[in-house]
Design an enzyme around this catalytic site. Structure first.
Site, PDB file in Angstrom:
ATOM      1  N   SER A 283       0.717  -1.208   0.155  1.00 44.23           N
ATOM      2  CA  SER A 283       0.029   0.079   0.068  1.00 44.23           C
ATOM      3  C   SER A 283       0.892   1.310  -0.091  1.00 44.23           C
ATOM      4  O   SER A 283       2.021   1.045   0.672  1.00 44.23           O
ATOM      5  CB  SER A 283      -0.993  -0.040   1.317  1.00 44.23           C
ATOM      6  OG  SER A 283      -1.528   1.340   1.321  1.00 44.23           O
TER       7      SER A 283
ATOM      8  N   ALA B  37      -0.313   5.793   3.708  1.00 41.65           N
ATOM      9  CA  ALA B  37       0.455   6.110   4.855  1.00 41.65           C
ATOM     10  C   ALA B  37      -0.480   5.627   6.163  1.00 41.65           C
ATOM     11  O   ALA B  37      -0.327   5.162   7.334  1.00 41.65           O
ATOM     12  CB  ALA B  37       1.079   7.280   5.173  1.00 41.65           C
ATOM     13  N   GLY B  38      -1.837   6.106   6.016  1.00 42.91           N
ATOM     14  CA  GLY B  38      -2.842   5.965   6.922  1.00 42.91           C
ATOM     15  C   GLY B  38      -3.185   4.577   7.279  1.00 42.91           C
ATOM     16  O   GLY B  38      -3.279   3.934   8.522  1.00 42.91           O
TER      17      GLY B  38
ATOM     18  N   ASP C 115      -7.506  -3.881   0.582  1.00 39.62           N
ATOM     19  CA  ASP C 115      -8.379  -3.096  -0.161  1.00 39.62           C
ATOM     20  C   ASP C 115      -9.699  -2.698   0.437  1.00 39.62           C
ATOM     21  O   ASP C 115     -10.426  -3.683   1.058  1.00 39.62           O
ATOM     22  CB  ASP C 115      -8.666  -4.045  -1.500  1.00 39.62           C
ATOM     23  CG  ASP C 115      -9.136  -2.886  -2.692  1.00 39.62           C
ATOM     24  OD1 ASP C 115      -8.302  -1.948  -3.152  1.00 39.62           O
ATOM     25  OD2 ASP C 115     -10.370  -3.174  -3.108  1.00 39.62           O
ATOM     26  N   SER C 116      -9.835  -1.480   0.345  1.00 33.84           N
ATOM     27  CA  SER C 116     -10.872  -1.142   1.207  1.00 33.84           C
ATOM     28  C   SER C 116     -11.725   0.149   0.661  1.00 33.84           C
ATOM     29  O   SER C 116     -11.316   0.572  -0.403  1.00 33.84           O
ATOM     30  CB  SER C 116     -10.445  -0.674   2.680  1.00 33.84           C
ATOM     31  OG  SER C 116      -9.280   0.234   2.526  1.00 33.84           O
TER      32      SER C 116
ATOM     33  N   TYR D  91     -12.365   8.949   4.101  1.00 28.48           N
ATOM     34  CA  TYR D  91     -13.649   9.631   4.475  1.00 28.48           C
ATOM     35  C   TYR D  91     -14.082   9.481   6.031  1.00 28.48           C
ATOM     36  O   TYR D  91     -15.160   9.772   6.237  1.00 28.48           O
ATOM     37  CB  TYR D  91     -14.799   8.391   3.630  1.00 28.48           C
ATOM     38  CG  TYR D  91     -14.850   8.382   2.190  1.00 28.48           C
ATOM     39  CD1 TYR D  91     -15.695   9.138   1.347  1.00 28.48           C
ATOM     40  CD2 TYR D  91     -13.924   7.552   1.486  1.00 28.48           C
ATOM     41  CE1 TYR D  91     -15.500   9.039   0.070  1.00 28.48           C
ATOM     42  CE2 TYR D  91     -13.836   7.403   0.254  1.00 28.48           C
ATOM     43  CZ  TYR D  91     -14.758   8.246  -0.558  1.00 28.48           C
ATOM     44  OH  TYR D  91     -14.852   8.508  -2.055  1.00 28.48           O
TER      45      TYR D  91
ATOM     46  N   ARG E 233     -11.127  -2.390   9.337  1.00 36.03           N
ATOM     47  CA  ARG E 233      -9.817  -2.920   9.224  1.00 36.03           C
ATOM     48  C   ARG E 233      -9.325  -3.550  10.612  1.00 36.03           C
ATOM     49  O   ARG E 233      -8.785  -4.592  10.628  1.00 36.03           O
ATOM     50  CB  ARG E 233      -8.914  -1.575   9.119  1.00 36.03           C
ATOM     51  CG  ARG E 233      -7.309  -1.688   9.022  1.00 36.03           C
ATOM     52  CD  ARG E 233      -6.699  -0.711   8.153  1.00 36.03           C
ATOM     53  NE  ARG E 233      -6.957  -0.350   7.107  1.00 36.03           N
ATOM     54  CZ  ARG E 233      -8.003   0.549   6.630  1.00 36.03           C
ATOM     55  NH1 ARG E 233      -8.231   1.586   7.562  1.00 36.03           N
ATOM     56  NH2 ARG E 233      -8.449   0.835   5.313  1.00 36.03           N
TER      57      ARG E 233
HETATM   58  O1  LIG Z   1     -10.578   3.575   7.871  1.00 35.48           O
HETATM   59  C1  LIG Z   1     -10.799   4.381   6.650  1.00 35.48           C
HETATM   60  N1  LIG Z   1     -11.441   5.638   6.775  1.00 35.48           N
HETATM   61  C2  LIG Z   1     -11.633   6.659   5.873  1.00 35.48           C
HETATM   62  N2  LIG Z   1     -11.475   6.332   4.794  1.00 35.48           N
HETATM   63  C3  LIG Z   1     -11.039   4.686   4.322  1.00 35.48           C
HETATM   64  C4  LIG Z   1     -10.823   3.652   5.273  1.00 35.48           C
HETATM   65  N3  LIG Z   1     -10.486   2.636   4.657  1.00 35.48           N
HETATM   66  C5  LIG Z   1     -10.672   3.009   3.335  1.00 35.48           C
HETATM   67  N4  LIG Z   1     -11.016   4.226   3.105  1.00 35.48           N
HETATM   68  C6  LIG Z   1     -11.226   4.937   2.089  1.00 35.48           C
HETATM   69  C7  LIG Z   1      -9.947   5.549   1.562  1.00 35.48           C
HETATM   70  C8  LIG Z   1      -9.965   5.394  -0.034  1.00 35.48           C
HETATM   71  O2  LIG Z   1     -10.474   6.257  -0.708  1.00 35.48           O
HETATM   72  C9  LIG Z   1     -10.445   4.116  -0.124  1.00 35.48           C
HETATM   73  C10 LIG Z   1      -9.477   2.965  -0.021  1.00 35.48           C
HETATM   74  O3  LIG Z   1      -8.959   2.738  -1.536  1.00 35.48           O
HETATM   75  P1  LIG Z   1      -7.933   1.594  -1.725  1.00 35.48           P
HETATM   76  O4  LIG Z   1      -7.402   1.540  -3.096  1.00 35.48           O
HETATM   77  O5  LIG Z   1      -8.195   0.492  -1.061  1.00 35.48           O
HETATM   78  O6  LIG Z   1      -6.385   2.457  -0.885  1.00 35.48           O
HETATM   79  P2  LIG Z   1      -5.408   3.522  -1.421  1.00 35.48           P
HETATM   80  O7  LIG Z   1      -5.631   3.750  -2.976  1.00 35.48           O
HETATM   81  O8  LIG Z   1      -5.620   4.609  -0.413  1.00 35.48           O
HETATM   82  O9  LIG Z   1      -4.100   2.939  -1.262  1.00 35.48           O
HETATM   83  P3  LIG Z   1      -3.462   1.367  -1.948  1.00 35.48           P
HETATM   84  O10 LIG Z   1      -4.449   0.765  -2.920  1.00 35.48           O
HETATM   85  O11 LIG Z   1      -2.078   1.705  -2.128  1.00 35.48           O
HETATM   86  O12 LIG Z   1      -3.528   0.552  -0.452  1.00 35.48           O
HETATM   87  O13 LIG Z   1     -11.300   4.022   0.802  1.00 35.48           O
HETATM   88 MG   LIG Z   2      -5.813   2.098  -4.217  1.00 36.79          MG
END
Ligand SMILES: O=c1nc[nH]c2c1ncn2[C@H]1C[C@H](O)[C@@H](COP(=O)(O)OP(=O)(O)OP(=O)(O)O)O1
Ligand SMILES: [Mg+2]
Length: 198
Positions: free
Chosen positions: A11, A14-15, A71-72, A157, A184
């Protein structure tokens, strides 16, 4: 039981790294895929599961290490589950603030009782890039979409997500509290059990 001292986190968020490392404790060290590559794989799957596996395999291939992906996203009832797997790209890649502004705007005339939503998290762990049996764990977190942003913690969000069990937004929770009850946290609790860490 499988033992891992170091796992690469697939990922660039950073969050997520902060939250997942806090949940794992210090027996397993998460290293960011950012140490190895700045290129993000295209998330071409049609489900959280497919995208989590795709990201985990990619990170394992690049790093040569076991890899964990998260993935979230946010599934809003009134929108038939959107933005869902497209949550990060909701406002066409313009980032969290633009995503939140778009969601508030789309829901501006929607009454309280129709603003239900859930955060979804799928964790995928692969031992190596071609692992035929990824470990998959999911977690859901039910809440509601607020009518304005509130709170400074977290990411994504969080300022718009009202948490019924605390009567505040997810961004108003302390990081430690969010890490006890979030989507998570639920997925990670299952993963810790699967790894014999619980
Ligand atoms: O606890 C959370 N609190 C607030 N928002 C969150 C949370 N968990 C997922 N989200 C949102 C952020 C993003 O709009 C989407 C994840 O998208 P996602 O593609 O899984 O992650 P990402 O692109 O930020 O990083 P990466 O793919 O490199 O892991 O859902
Ligand atoms: Mg992503």
């Amino acid at each position: 039981m499988m033992t891992f001292q170091q796992i690469v986190l697939a990922s660039h968020n950073a969050g997520k790294l902060k939250e997942l490392q806090a949940m794992l404790g210090d027996t397993v060290q998460l290293r960011s895929i950012g140490e190895f590559s700045s290129i993000e794989p295209e998330e071409t799957g049609l489900s959280f599961v497919e995208n989590a596996i795709l990201k985990a395999r990619n990170a394992a291939r690049i790093s040569g290490m076991p890899a964990l992906a998260d993935d979230s996203g946010l599934a809003v009832d009134f929108l038939g589950g959107a933005p869902g797997i497209y949550s990060a790209r909701y406002a066409d890649g313009k980032g969290d603030a633009a995503n939140n502004a778009k969601l508030l705007d789309v829901l501006k005339d929607v009454p309280q009782e129709q603003r239900g939503a859930q955060f979804v998290c799928v964790l995928a762990l692969v031992r190596h890039a071609d692992d035929p049996l990824p470990i998959l764990c999911e977690g859901l977190w039910h809440g509601r979409i607020l009518t304005e942003a509130s709170g400074e913690h977290g990411f994504g969000y969080d300022p718009l997500f009202w948490v019924p069990e605390r009567d505040c937004s997810s961004a108003e929770l302390s990081p430690a509290d969010k890490n006890q009850i979030s989507h998570r946290a639920r997925a990670m609790s299952l993963l810790r059990q699967r790894l014999g860490l619980a």
